[in-house]
Design an enzyme around this catalytic site. Structure first.
Site, PDB file in Angstrom:
ATOM      1  N   GLU A   3      -5.311  -5.146  10.935  1.00  0.00           N
ATOM      2  CA  GLU A   3      -4.493  -4.016  11.081  1.00  0.00           C
ATOM      3  C   GLU A   3      -4.455  -3.264  12.193  1.00  0.00           C
ATOM      4  O   GLU A   3      -5.404  -2.490  12.374  1.00  0.00           O
ATOM      5  CB  GLU A   3      -4.393  -3.245   9.851  1.00  0.00           C
ATOM      6  CG  GLU A   3      -4.309  -3.684   8.635  1.00  0.00           C
ATOM      7  CD  GLU A   3      -3.604  -2.791   7.444  1.00  0.00           C
ATOM      8  OE1 GLU A   3      -2.548  -2.855   7.107  1.00  0.00           O
ATOM      9  OE2 GLU A   3      -4.219  -1.614   7.178  1.00  0.00           O
ATOM     10  N   GLY A  59       2.439   1.908  11.066  1.00  0.00           N
ATOM     11  CA  GLY A  59       3.193   3.130  10.962  1.00  0.00           C
ATOM     12  C   GLY A  59       4.173   3.602  12.123  1.00  0.00           C
ATOM     13  O   GLY A  59       4.889   4.790  12.357  1.00  0.00           O
ATOM     14  N   SER A 108       3.276  -2.390  10.244  1.00  0.00           N
ATOM     15  CA  SER A 108       4.952  -2.359  10.551  1.00  0.00           C
ATOM     16  C   SER A 108       5.529  -3.584  10.358  1.00  0.00           C
ATOM     17  O   SER A 108       6.578  -4.023  10.770  1.00  0.00           O
ATOM     18  CB  SER A 108       5.029  -1.829  12.125  1.00  0.00           C
ATOM     19  OG  SER A 108       4.571  -0.515  12.350  1.00  0.00           O
ATOM     20  N   ASN A 150       0.929  -1.257  -0.111  1.00  0.00           N
ATOM     21  CA  ASN A 150       0.134  -0.063  -0.132  1.00  0.00           C
ATOM     22  C   ASN A 150       0.818   1.097   0.032  1.00  0.00           C
ATOM     23  O   ASN A 150       1.565   1.721   0.940  1.00  0.00           O
ATOM     24  CB  ASN A 150      -0.903  -0.099   1.283  1.00  0.00           C
ATOM     25  CG  ASN A 150      -1.668   1.400   1.511  1.00  0.00           C
ATOM     26  OD1 ASN A 150      -1.857   2.033   0.505  1.00  0.00           O
ATOM     27  ND2 ASN A 150      -2.332   1.648   2.541  1.00  0.00           N
ATOM     28  N   LYS A 155       0.042   4.170  -0.305  1.00  0.00           N
ATOM     29  CA  LYS A 155      -0.549   5.536   0.386  1.00  0.00           C
ATOM     30  C   LYS A 155      -0.585   6.641  -0.512  1.00  0.00           C
ATOM     31  O   LYS A 155      -0.469   6.502  -1.897  1.00  0.00           O
ATOM     32  CB  LYS A 155      -0.148   5.723   1.688  1.00  0.00           C
ATOM     33  CG  LYS A 155       0.123   4.549   2.620  1.00  0.00           C
ATOM     34  CD  LYS A 155       0.276   4.667   4.052  1.00  0.00           C
ATOM     35  CE  LYS A 155       0.010   3.391   4.830  1.00  0.00           C
ATOM     36  NZ  LYS A 155       0.148   3.558   6.265  1.00  0.00           N
ATOM     37  N   HIS A 206      -9.556   1.400   5.371  1.00  0.00           N
ATOM     38  CA  HIS A 206      -8.345   1.538   5.863  1.00  0.00           C
ATOM     39  C   HIS A 206      -8.430   2.333   7.190  1.00  0.00           C
ATOM     40  O   HIS A 206      -9.247   3.351   7.065  1.00  0.00           O
ATOM     41  CB  HIS A 206      -7.283   2.123   5.064  1.00  0.00           C
ATOM     42  CG  HIS A 206      -5.814   1.975   5.616  1.00  0.00           C
ATOM     43  ND1 HIS A 206      -5.357   2.841   6.404  1.00  0.00           N
ATOM     44  CD2 HIS A 206      -4.946   1.123   5.327  1.00  0.00           C
ATOM     45  CE1 HIS A 206      -4.023   2.521   6.813  1.00  0.00           C
ATOM     46  NE2 HIS A 206      -3.794   1.491   6.155  1.00  0.00           N
ATOM     47  N   GLU A 217      -6.661   4.762   8.098  1.00  0.00           N
ATOM     48  CA  GLU A 217      -6.520   6.232   7.890  1.00  0.00           C
ATOM     49  C   GLU A 217      -7.575   6.872   7.281  1.00  0.00           C
ATOM     50  O   GLU A 217      -7.945   7.990   7.365  1.00  0.00           O
ATOM     51  CB  GLU A 217      -5.221   6.090   7.078  1.00  0.00           C
ATOM     52  CG  GLU A 217      -3.950   6.059   7.981  1.00  0.00           C
ATOM     53  CD  GLU A 217      -2.677   5.573   7.009  1.00  0.00           C
ATOM     54  OE1 GLU A 217      -2.953   5.609   5.988  1.00  0.00           O
ATOM     55  OE2 GLU A 217      -1.810   5.047   7.875  1.00  0.00           O
TER      56      GLU A 217
HETATM   57  C1  PEP Z   1      -0.997   0.148   6.586  1.00  0.00           C
HETATM   58  O1  PEP Z   1      -1.207   1.446   6.533  1.00  0.00           O
HETATM   59  O2  PEP Z   1      -1.714  -0.588   5.810  1.00  0.00           O
HETATM   60  C2  PEP Z   1       0.242  -0.495   7.172  1.00  0.00           C
HETATM   61  C3  PEP Z   1       0.148  -1.597   7.483  1.00  0.00           C
HETATM   62  O3  PEP Z   1       1.224   0.477   7.269  1.00  0.00           O
HETATM   63  P1  PEP Z   1       2.696   0.252   7.848  1.00  0.00           P
HETATM   64  O4  PEP Z   1       3.129  -1.066   7.213  1.00  0.00           O
HETATM   65  O5  PEP Z   1       3.618   1.438   7.374  1.00  0.00           O
HETATM   66  O6  PEP Z   1       2.605   0.021   9.194  1.00  0.00           O
END
Ligand code: PEP
Length: 249
Positions: free
Chosen positions: A162, A168, A207, A8, A10, A95, A97
Site C-alpha cells: 500500500e 485515500g 485508492s 477495510n 476503518k 497499516h 495509519e
Molecule cells: C487503505 O487504507 O488500506 C486503503 C487502501 O484506503 P483507500 O482505498 O481509501 O485508499
C-alpha cells in the site's frame, strides 16, 4: 491462486449503517465467491454483531489490528485470541495509519504477526513507501526493510503493498507501477522467507475504485486488493469485487 478482496472500513459504521452495508454486500456476493475470497474488516465494535451474517454468506471476518499480548493490563486494546473468539479469521497489521497515528514499529508489528498466527488468524501485513522515499528512489530499500523486520521467517500470511501516497488520495498506482513493484516484492519475499517466487499472496491497496479495479486485478502477481474508502459503499465494493470476472447474469 485465488484473489482476495478485503474491505477495510476503518473507523466507520454504527450498528444500523454497518449492518445495512454488510447486508447489501452479502446479498450480491455469492457469484464472486466462486472465483475470489472476500473479507470485510469492520471496526472492533461490529465484529461480534456481523460475524453470523458474514459466516452465513461465506464472507470472511477481518479485524483492523490486534495487540501483541494475549491478555493483560492494556487498557483499550484487543488481543488476537479475543478476535479469534469472535470468529475473526484475518487481521490487518501495520497499516500506515496505525504506523503514523499510533507510532507502530516494524518490530512491534512482527510481534503482532506472530501472536496472530499463534491464535489461528491470518495476518495481512501492510507495507508501503511514502512520497519522499519514492521521489528519492529509496522505495525498494524501504520496502525490503519492512519485509525483513515485520515478517518472521515462518510467515505464511498475506502481504499488502500500500503505497502511502496512494492511500485515500483518489490516485491509485498505475498497473505498470504495481507490476514492477510486485515483481520486486515477490523476489524480496522469496529471498527473506526462502520460498518459491510468487508463492505468497500479495495484495495491492491505495485508492482502488471500480473503474480501475479490473486493470489492477489483471496485473501479473496481484493476489487481490485491499480497499479502504470504496468499501464503504456496497455498489463500489461489489464493483471492485466483480471486476474482470465474467459472472452469469
Ligand atoms: C487503505 O487504507 O488500506 C486503503 C487502501 O484506503 P483507500 O482505498 O481509501 O485508499
Amino acid at each position: 491462486m485465488r484473489q482476495m478482496i478485503i474491505g477495510n472500513w476503518k473507523m466507520h459504521g454504527l450498528l444500523e449503517s454497518g449492518t445495512d452495508l454488510a447486508r447489501e454486500i452479502t446479498s450480491a456476493i455469492e457469484p464472486v465467491l466462486a472465483a475470489r475470497d472476500v473479507v470485510l474488516a469492520p471496526p472492533f465494535t461490529l465484529l461480534g454483531h456481523l460475524a453470523p451474517l458474514l459466516s452465513r454468506h461465506a464472507v470472511r471476518l477481518g479485524a483492523q489490528d490486534c495487540h501483541a499480548e494475549p491478555e493483560g493490563a492494556y487498557t483499550g486494546d484487543i488481543s488476537a485470541v479475543m478476535l479469534a473468539d469472535l470468529g475473526v479469521s484475518h487481521v490487518i497489521l501495520g497499516h500506515s495509519e496505525r504506523r503514523e497515528h499510533h507510532h507502530e514499529t516494524n518490530a512491534g508489528i512482527r510481534k503482532k504477526v506472530q501472536r496472530a498466527r499463534e491464535h489461528g488468524l491470518c495476518p495481512v501485513v501492510c507495507i508501503g513507501e511514502g512520497a519522499h522515499q519514492r521521489e528519492d528512489k529509496r522505495a525498494e530499500a524501504w520496502l525490503t526493510t519492512q519485509i525483513v523486520e515485520c515478517l518472521p521467517p515462518e510467515f505464511d500470511g498475506i502481504l499488502a503493498y500500500e503505497p502511502i501516497w496512494a492511500i485515500g488520495t483518489g490516485v491509485a498506482a498505475t498497473p505498470e507501477d504495481i507490476e514492477s513493484r510486485l515483481t520486486f516484492l515477490h523476489g524480496a519475499l522469496s529471498r527473506h522467507l526462502e520460498t518459491d517466487d510468487k508463492s505468497h499472496r500479495v495484495l495491492y491497496g491505495g485508492s482502488v475504485k471500480p473503474e480501475d479495479a479490473a486493470s489492477i486485478l489483471a496485473v501479473s502477481g496481484v493476489g487481490g486488493v485491499l480497499v479502504g474508502g470504496a468499501s464503504l459503499s456496497a455498489k463500489s465494493f461489489l464493483g471492485i469485487a466483480q471486476a474482470g470476472l465474467s459472472l452469469a447474469p
